[in-house]
Write a protein that holds these residues in place. Sequence first.
Motif, short mmCIF file in Angstrom:
data_model
loop_
_atom_site.label_atom_id
_atom_site.label_comp_id
_atom_site.label_asym_id
_atom_site.label_seq_id
_atom_site.Cartn_x
_atom_site.Cartn_y
_atom_site.Cartn_z
N GLU A 93 -1.79 -16.36 -10.73
CA GLU A 93 -0.67 -17.00 -11.42
C GLU A 93 0.15 -15.97 -12.19
N LYS A 94 -0.53 -15.12 -12.92
CA LYS A 94 0.14 -14.10 -13.72
C LYS A 94 0.95 -13.15 -12.85
N ALA A 95 0.37 -12.75 -11.73
CA ALA A 95 1.07 -11.84 -10.82
C ALA A 95 2.31 -12.48 -10.22
N LEU A 96 2.22 -13.76 -9.85
CA LEU A 96 3.37 -14.48 -9.31
C LEU A 96 4.50 -14.52 -10.34
N LYS A 97 4.16 -14.81 -11.58
CA LYS A 97 5.19 -14.87 -12.63
C LYS A 97 5.80 -13.49 -12.88
N MET A 98 4.97 -12.45 -12.83
CA MET A 98 5.49 -11.08 -13.00
C MET A 98 6.47 -10.72 -11.89
N ALA A 99 6.24 -11.29 -10.70
CA ALA A 99 7.13 -11.03 -9.55
C ALA A 99 8.33 -11.98 -9.53
N GLY A 100 8.45 -12.82 -10.56
CA GLY A 100 9.60 -13.72 -10.65
C GLY A 100 9.47 -14.99 -9.84
N VAL B 21 4.14 -9.50 -5.20
CA VAL B 21 3.02 -10.07 -5.93
C VAL B 21 1.81 -9.14 -5.85
N LEU B 22 1.58 -8.56 -4.68
CA LEU B 22 0.47 -7.62 -4.52
C LEU B 22 0.66 -6.38 -5.40
N LEU B 23 1.90 -5.95 -5.55
CA LEU B 23 2.18 -4.83 -6.45
C LEU B 23 1.96 -5.22 -7.91
N ALA B 24 2.33 -6.44 -8.25
CA ALA B 24 2.11 -6.92 -9.62
C ALA B 24 0.61 -6.99 -9.94
N LEU B 25 -0.18 -7.41 -8.97
CA LEU B 25 -1.63 -7.46 -9.16
C LEU B 25 -2.20 -6.09 -9.52
N ASN B 26 -1.59 -5.08 -8.96
CA ASN B 26 -2.09 -3.72 -9.24
C ASN B 26 -1.92 -3.35 -10.71
N GLU B 27 -0.95 -3.95 -11.37
CA GLU B 27 -0.75 -3.68 -12.79
C GLU B 27 -1.68 -4.49 -13.68
N ILE B 28 -2.29 -5.55 -13.11
CA ILE B 28 -3.13 -6.45 -13.91
C ILE B 28 -4.58 -6.02 -13.90
N VAL B 29 -5.08 -5.64 -12.71
CA VAL B 29 -6.53 -5.35 -12.59
C VAL B 29 -6.82 -3.87 -12.80
N ALA C 246 0.82 -1.22 0.00
CA ALA C 246 0.00 0.00 0.00
C ALA C 246 0.85 1.26 0.00
N GLU C 247 2.06 1.18 0.55
CA GLU C 247 2.96 2.34 0.56
C GLU C 247 3.29 2.82 -0.85
N ARG C 248 3.23 1.92 -1.83
CA ARG C 248 3.57 2.28 -3.21
C ARG C 248 2.33 2.58 -4.05
N GLY C 249 1.17 2.49 -3.43
CA GLY C 249 -0.06 2.86 -4.11
C GLY C 249 -0.78 1.68 -4.73
#
Length: 315
Positions: free
Chosen positions: A248-255, A307-315, A90-93
């Motif tokens: 799954e997509k977010a996990l892969k985006m986070a490596g 992973v939570l940050l990656a989710l923000n780019e997906i939804v 949340a600190e990164r928005g």
Amino acid sequence: MLIKRLAEIDSPSGKEEKIREFVKSYLENLGYKIVEGNHYVATQSRSELIVATHLDTVPVKAPFSTDGVYVYGTGVCDAKASIAAMLEAAERGLDYTLAFFCDEEEEGKGSKEFTSSWEWGGMAIVMEPTNLKIASKHYGSFDLTVEVSGKACHGSMPEMGLNAIERSCEVIAEMKKKFKATPLKIEGGGEEYVIPSRCVVKFDILIKPGTKLEDCLKELEFLKDYGGFEVSDAYEGFESGRIAVLLEKALKMAGLDAEHTEMPSWTDALNLRDRFDTVVWGPGELHCCHTERERVKLEDIRKARDVLLALNEIV
């Protein structure tokens, strides 16, 4: 260290006021608008995605400590590591909803209230310890209390009575043949030299996803031969839909690898799934939770945050 600050706030079920206020103030200081219910706190958002976890813990069994690799202590894994990951992300928005529930370890009041009152969203990730694997299959469960009857007689002549404790052992053996059944509590007998005429056994029963609750209840008919029984807090299991693919997509985006698993324990997901496509996922090892050995890797909290940050780019 945020996880230390969270872990050192005592928050057993029913006494979540301090940690609730901490989370609320933390998010407000970051600029988020907060919506509160009687048993939950959430960020104001009309996003399709909700990420949730719970604020409460079981009573303290071990204090906080760390060796630099793991943090230890009651609640660090279940589920304050998840709270920490959510707040750090949340600190990164974040544009999606963050929700924090009270009473998960008892009756699930927070997730029940949220499910009935929240107006937005169609998908939910419930953060619980899954070792960062996607628990896309969630067991159902019910509580079962069996009151086993016997016949009292003098302890020196057991053949003239009917030992309720021995009959309870028969019930436990039969339940394990029929179900994934765990006896959690047993009460019977006393100090007098008497064959016990009553014994009560409390079970936790898990139901595989796809199994109908009514079919399970039919399997309990044999218990009438032993005495009375009561079923409570009954839920059928479920399987996740599109939300598991997005995770799954977010996990892969986070490596990270996107591995799947099952959730064998009751979680708030069993309430949320009534309205939302729901999956369970988060840092930590479930088998250590609720014990003095509870722990979580610091690295896994950071991975969860990413992973939570990656989710923000997906939804």
